[in-house]
Design a protein around this motif. Structure first.
Motif, PDB file in Angstrom:
ATOM      1  N   ASN A 180     -15.035  -3.243  -3.636  1.00 42.21           N
ATOM      2  CA  ASN A 180     -14.318  -4.232  -2.842  1.00 42.21           C
ATOM      3  C   ASN A 180     -13.242  -4.870  -3.712  1.00 42.21           C
ATOM      4  N   ASN A 181     -11.989  -4.842  -3.243  1.00 43.81           N
ATOM      5  CA  ASN A 181     -10.866  -5.415  -3.972  1.00 43.81           C
ATOM      6  C   ASN A 181     -10.216  -6.530  -3.159  1.00 43.81           C
ATOM      7  N   TYR A 182      -9.791  -7.558  -3.879  1.00 42.83           N
ATOM      8  CA  TYR A 182      -8.969  -8.609  -3.280  1.00 42.83           C
ATOM      9  C   TYR A 182      -7.720  -8.725  -4.146  1.00 42.83           C
ATOM     10  N   ILE A 183      -6.547  -8.407  -3.578  1.00 40.95           N
ATOM     11  CA  ILE A 183      -5.310  -8.344  -4.349  1.00 40.95           C
ATOM     12  C   ILE A 183      -4.307  -9.323  -3.767  1.00 40.95           C
ATOM     13  N   LEU A 239     -10.554   4.782   1.441  1.00 42.92           N
ATOM     14  CA  LEU A 239     -10.125   3.400   1.208  1.00 42.92           C
ATOM     15  C   LEU A 239      -9.477   2.834   2.459  1.00 42.92           C
ATOM     16  N   ARG A 240      -9.826   1.579   2.766  1.00 46.00           N
ATOM     17  CA  ARG A 240      -9.134   0.814   3.809  1.00 46.00           C
ATOM     18  C   ARG A 240      -8.618  -0.468   3.189  1.00 46.00           C
ATOM     19  N   SER A 241      -7.327  -0.736   3.442  1.00 45.77           N
ATOM     20  CA  SER A 241      -6.700  -1.935   2.904  1.00 45.77           C
ATOM     21  C   SER A 241      -6.105  -2.742   4.048  1.00 45.77           C
ATOM     22  N   ASP A 242      -6.626  -3.962   4.259  1.00 44.57           N
ATOM     23  CA  ASP A 242      -6.087  -4.883   5.269  1.00 44.57           C
ATOM     24  C   ASP A 242      -5.094  -5.816   4.596  1.00 44.57           C
ATOM     25  N   ASN A 243      -3.889  -5.923   5.179  1.00 39.47           N
ATOM     26  CA  ASN A 243      -2.814  -6.698   4.584  1.00 39.47           C
ATOM     27  C   ASN A 243      -2.617  -8.010   5.335  1.00 39.47           C
ATOM     28  N   LEU A 244      -2.380  -9.071   4.553  1.00 42.09           N
ATOM     29  CA  LEU A 244      -2.129 -10.400   5.097  1.00 42.09           C
ATOM     30  C   LEU A 244      -0.801 -10.913   4.581  1.00 42.09           C
ATOM     31  N   ASP A 245      -0.126 -11.759   5.392  1.00 44.98           N
ATOM     32  CA  ASP A 245       1.112 -12.368   4.923  1.00 44.98           C
ATOM     33  C   ASP A 245       0.784 -13.634   4.133  1.00 44.98           C
ATOM     34  N   ARG A 246       1.826 -14.361   3.717  1.00 42.50           N
ATOM     35  CA  ARG A 246       1.597 -15.533   2.870  1.00 42.50           C
ATOM     36  C   ARG A 246       0.885 -16.655   3.612  1.00 42.50           C
ATOM     37  N   TYR A 280     -20.311  -3.637 -11.336  1.00 45.13           N
ATOM     38  CA  TYR A 280     -19.105  -3.829 -12.130  1.00 45.13           C
ATOM     39  C   TYR A 280     -18.123  -4.731 -11.388  1.00 45.13           C
ATOM     40  N   GLY A 281     -17.396  -5.550 -12.151  1.00 43.70           N
ATOM     41  CA  GLY A 281     -16.372  -6.396 -11.566  1.00 43.70           C
ATOM     42  C   GLY A 281     -15.294  -6.709 -12.588  1.00 43.70           C
ATOM     43  N   TYR A 282     -14.075  -6.872 -12.115  1.00 43.80           N
ATOM     44  CA  TYR A 282     -12.992  -7.212 -13.033  1.00 43.80           C
ATOM     45  C   TYR A 282     -11.895  -7.948 -12.275  1.00 43.80           C
ATOM     46  N   THR A 283     -11.063  -8.637 -13.037  1.00 43.39           N
ATOM     47  CA  THR A 283      -9.897  -9.349 -12.508  1.00 43.39           C
ATOM     48  C   THR A 283      -8.686  -8.938 -13.324  1.00 43.39           C
ATOM     49  N   ILE A 284      -7.588  -8.612 -12.642  1.00 45.77           N
ATOM     50  CA  ILE A 284      -6.323  -8.317 -13.303  1.00 45.77           C
ATOM     51  C   ILE A 284      -5.304  -9.357 -12.872  1.00 45.77           C
ATOM     52  N   ASN A 285      -4.681  -9.997 -13.832  1.00 44.01           N
ATOM     53  CA  ASN A 285      -3.726 -11.065 -13.551  1.00 44.01           C
ATOM     54  C   ASN A 285      -2.413 -10.752 -14.261  1.00 44.01           C
ATOM     55  N   SER A 286      -1.418 -10.303 -13.504  1.00 46.95           N
ATOM     56  CA  SER A 286      -0.116  -9.992 -14.073  1.00 46.95           C
ATOM     57  C   SER A 286       0.938 -10.900 -13.457  1.00 46.95           C
ATOM     58  N   ALA A 287       2.171 -10.723 -13.902  1.00 45.69           N
ATOM     59  CA  ALA A 287       3.262 -11.531 -13.357  1.00 45.69           C
ATOM     60  C   ALA A 287       3.580 -11.154 -11.918  1.00 45.69           C
ATOM     61  N   TYR A 288       3.071  -9.986 -11.467  1.00 49.85           N
ATOM     62  CA  TYR A 288       3.456  -9.499 -10.146  1.00 49.85           C
ATOM     63  C   TYR A 288       2.313  -9.529  -9.140  1.00 49.85           C
ATOM     64  N   TYR A 289       1.101  -9.424  -9.615  1.00 49.55           N
ATOM     65  CA  TYR A 289      -0.009  -9.474  -8.674  1.00 49.55           C
ATOM     66  C   TYR A 289      -1.279  -9.900  -9.403  1.00 49.55           C
ATOM     67  N   GLU A 290      -2.250 -10.359  -8.624  1.00 55.31           N
ATOM     68  CA  GLU A 290      -3.564 -10.724  -9.148  1.00 55.31           C
ATOM     69  C   GLU A 290      -4.608  -9.990  -8.315  1.00 55.31           C
ATOM     70  N   GLN A 291      -5.537  -9.314  -8.996  1.00 56.19           N
ATOM     71  CA  GLN A 291      -6.499  -8.454  -8.313  1.00 56.19           C
ATOM     72  C   GLN A 291      -7.916  -8.791  -8.742  1.00 56.19           C
TER      73      GLN A 291
END
Length: 808
Positions: A278-281, A339-346, A758-769
């Motif tokens: 499960n991903n939250y980006i 994979l299924r990815s649901d997209n949300l706006d701001r 397993y779990g991880y977080t990626i935090n960049s200047a362009y996205y956070e996952q």
């Protein structure tokens, strides 16, 4: 408590003779083996006085001796026993040590005859400056399974992921002193083709000397396989079944007659896993309608490995032998992803979703041929080795994925749909020649030196085709396709000088390596060349505090060369949120490592190794840089030499026989780092203290029955833009020996409490996952191992000569 430990170990000193002063004192002593600290029965002890008179007496069945009515004064103490080196020491007995229980440790001889070796039993863990050796010939160790299963039982070693890790860092793996130029799944496949029954020792070098390649990393693990055999026909057949499901089957046969030993091995591995991710980006830039992605993925995986092995050992004479070996592992892996990815706006409103169906078939074969010659001379420790190997690996991964977009009302958006397939052909060839010579310079000094030349070739072609929905045809995608030709030539020479004193020893080493790297990439349309030579010094200093306590210091300079996949500028777009590419301009990184180690081994089953390590790395290339590419209209991550790192780590390896039926082996590690980078446009996590630990309890329920309770835990770790959550598990198992220990049965349950997620977080200047992966981690296994064989003929017992005695 201390006295009881000393009695269990043993160390004798005098047996008095006649001196100047009469005193009815008693001499008490215990005699023991210096390796396993077990008492030695019926040793002969003699005391020779200054006047030349000698008193001799034999120890009892427990290695104890008591001599009464002894005169005080100087004596020469001597102890002798068959199979052990003679012991002699000048001592002085007085009324001040009347209550002392003297303890003597005898060193076993290792007598080498043609086709026969007699030696003392080794401790489970034996330390040295810059590392330790793990000897799996112990009842607390489960040797049913593969090399990966055995590595997981070494303190400080983790085999939970594709890469083998030592104290939390990726380690390099050697087999019989030869480096495996494999990593990830390829390394796991190869090691799973080696039966644990063939492994006689695992040497863990946390700070390798100049004798070894100057490559840095998490250390060096050398798996030593059996190369000496008894006359006869012997074999082992083993099978392991898992409810995962999975199975591992192995057959090893050794036939020795006269000077020849013929070995054959065949292993087969089959395994299926199911990963649920499960991903939250959260996208910080880009399309506002695609500000948040919520993804759910199913990843069933299938793995098959078939590994035949052929080996011939030829004992030329009692001092030298020749070894020829060939391995032919075949791999077949499947890694599909739905994979299924649901997209949300701001504002958090649904803006659509996409479905991605990805299939990866990963086929390959690995051929390796080894030829090694070893010669031992009459002089102790003098040895000459000459060997080489050739390997060829071919991998043909096929990747296919379709990505279909839909509106919030589930209407298909054909204009954005993507259908892609890629074929890769990767050929890896490597050859190496190495010679080593050890020359004793007297009883306490020796000089080792050697030469090595290696040549590696990697040809990687990756063609990507995109489906044109208008023409209903696949067309080549030039921006996504590419080829890489990688050539690496390394020449090396080293010298290592070692000297021993009574309690102090040291070694000084120097290694020189000259590297030539050629990279030709179709992506950049240019050739990249690197030529550089470097000196790599190392030094160790060891001081023996007592017969079972020592302190060691080591220093070494190392190099970290970028692997070819980080140099390949090919763009990988399989991750819809983050494209990745290599950087052909990456340079090597250099590090300096210092290590301080304290060892106390008061019995064969009771020991502690404390290690304090400091490592400094300049211009590390592993720092990820995330940028936006207008060419691909997407975020792309690559690597650059932009980081300096420092790390301080403390680790404890502890083995303790709590009772006669309870053995505990454990590892605890704590580290903290510091990094600085000249990249100002990227967000990264600052390093924080990292903890890892493992426990292995072995309970002897009977001479034939063992119960094991094991577990591990790794805390949160911070690696630049990634934060990995802690992970741990508890396992339990029982081992039963039958038919005179010819048949061994193991029943195990893994991850009893289902905590291995397993779990991880990626935090960049362009996205956070944020990502969380669940697997079917709790499963059962049953393993059977049966040993069979017959001695065909007893080896001829010849009169011993100096050339057949390996004195320790």
């Amino acid at each position: 408590m201390k006295q009881s430990f000393l009695v269990a170990i043993g160390m004798l000193i005098p047996i008095l003779g006649f001196a100047q002063q009469v005193s009815n004192i008693s001499f008490k002593a215990v005699i023991a083996d210096s390796n396993n600290r077990q008492p030695l029965p019926y040793a002969i002890v003699s005391l020779k006085s200054a006047q030349g008179k000698t008193v001799s007496q034999q120890a009892d069945e427990n290695g104890r001796i008591v001599i009464g009515s002894i005169f005080t004064g100087p004596y020469t103490l001597g102890v002798s026993m068959m199979g052990y080196l003679a012991y002699s020491k000048d001592v002085h007995l007085s009324s001040g040590n009347i209550d002392t229980v003297w303890q003597i440790l005898l060193q076993p001889k290792s007598v080498r005859l043609e086709q026969m070796t007699v030696s003392g039993r080794k401790n489970l863990i034996e330390s040295f400056g810059g590392g330790f050796q793990f000897n799996p010939d112990d009842k607390s160790i489960n040797k049913t399974g593969t090399a990966v299963d055995l590595l997981a039982q070494v303190p400080g070693v983790s085999a939970e992921s594709d890469d083998i890790k030592l104290k939390g860092n990726t380690a390099r793996i050697m087999v019989n002193g030869k480096l495996l130029n494999l990593s990830g799944q390829e390394l796991q496949n190869y090691l799973k083709g080696i039966s644990a029954e063939r492994i006689v020792a695992i040497t863990v070098n946390t700070n390798p000397s100049a004798k070894y390649d100057a490559l840095t990393g998490g250390g060096l693990i050398d798996i030593k396989l059996k190369n000496k055999y008894s006359q006869g026909f012997f074999g082992t057949i083993a099978s392991k079944y898992e409810t995962l499901p999975g199975t591992w089957n192995g057959l090893n046969i050794d036939y020795t007659k006269n000077k020849f030993t013929y070995s054959f091995g065949l292993t087969y591995l089959y395994r299926k896993d199911l990963y649920l991710r499960n991903n939250y980006i959260q996208n910080k830039q880009g399309n506002p309608e695609n500000a948040v992605n919520i993804q759910r993925a199913q990843m069933p995986q299938k793995q098959e490995v078939l590994n035949p092995r052929i080996e011939i050992n030829y004992a030329i004479d009692s001092t030298s032998y020749l070894n020829v070996a060939a391995n032919f592992p075949l791999f077949h892996n499947r890694f599909p992803t739905i994979l299924r990815s649901d997209n949300l706006d701001r504002q958090g409103k649904p803006s659509g979703y996409f479905l991605q169906d990805e299939k990866v078939n990963y086929n390959g074969n690995y051929y390796t041929y080894n030829l090694n010659y070893t010669r031992n001379f009459k002089q102790k420790d003098e040895q000459f080795c000459l060997g080489g190997f050739y390997t060829k690996t071919r991998f043909n991964p096929f990747n296919y994925f379709s990505r279909s977009y839909f509106s919030p009302d589930q209407e298909p958006d054909f204009g954005r749909s993507l259908l892609q397939q890629s074929n890769a052909n990767r050929i890896y060839k490597s050859s190496q020649v190495q010679t080593d010579y050890t020359l004793p310079l007297g009883a306490e000094r020796k000089l080792a030196f050697g030469l090595k030349a290696s040549y590696s070739v990697i040809d990687n072609d990756n063609s990507v085709d995109l489906f044109d929905f208008a023409t209903t045809e696949f067309n080549r995608a030039p921006l996504l396709s590419g080829s890489l030709k990688y050539r690496e030539n390394i020449s090396a020479a080293y010298a290592l000088y070692t000297q021993h004193f009574k309690k102090l020893s040291y070694s000084l080493g120097l290694r020189y390596e000259y590297s030539t790297v050629r990279i030709n990439s179709s992506t950049t349309k240019q050739a990249h060349r690197q030529d550089y030579g470097n000196l790599f010094p190392n030094a160790t200093l060891s001081y023996k505090l007592s017969d079972f306590q020592s302190i060691d210091f080591s220093y070494a300079r190392k190099i970290d060369r970028p692997p070819y996949d980080l140099l390949d500028p090919f763009v990988n777009i399989s991750d819809p949120n983050n494209y990745q590419t290599g950087n052909p301009f990456l340079k090597p990184a250099y590090s300096n490592k210092l290590e301080l180690q304290y060892t106390n081994q008061w019995t064969s089953a009771n020991s502690i190794i404390l290690t304090l390590a400091y490592n400094q790395t300049k211009d590390s290339y592993i720092y990820p840089i995330t940028t936006y590419s207008p060419v691909y209209n997407h975020v792309i991550t690559t690597n650059t030499n932009a980081t300096d790192m420092k790390n301080l780590a403390l680790s404890v390896i502890y083995s303790h026989k709590i009772t006669s039926w309870w053995q505990l082996n454990s590892y605890i590690g704590l580290s903290n780092g510091y990094l600085s980078t000249d990249s100002l446009n990227n967000i990264y996590y600052k390093p924080k203290p990292y903890f890892s630990g493992s426990l292995r309890n072995t309970f002897t329920l009977s001479p034939q029955t063992l119960f094991r309770l094991t577990g591990f835990y790794n805390s949160n770790s911070y690696e630049f833009q990634a934060k990995r959550r802690g992970i741990g598990s508890v396992n339990a198992g029982i081992q039963q020996s039958l038919f005179g220990k010819r048949l061994t049965m193991n029943l195990d349950i893994y991850d009893v409490f289902k905590t291995k997620n397993y779990g991880y977080t990626i935090n960049s200047a362009y996205y956070e996952q944020y990502a969380y992966t669940q697997i079917k981690s709790r499963y059962f296994s049953i393993a059977l191992s049966y040993s069979f064989g017959k001695t065909l003929a007893k080896p001829e017992v010849k009169k011993l000569s100096n050339e057949r005695i390996d004195q320790q």
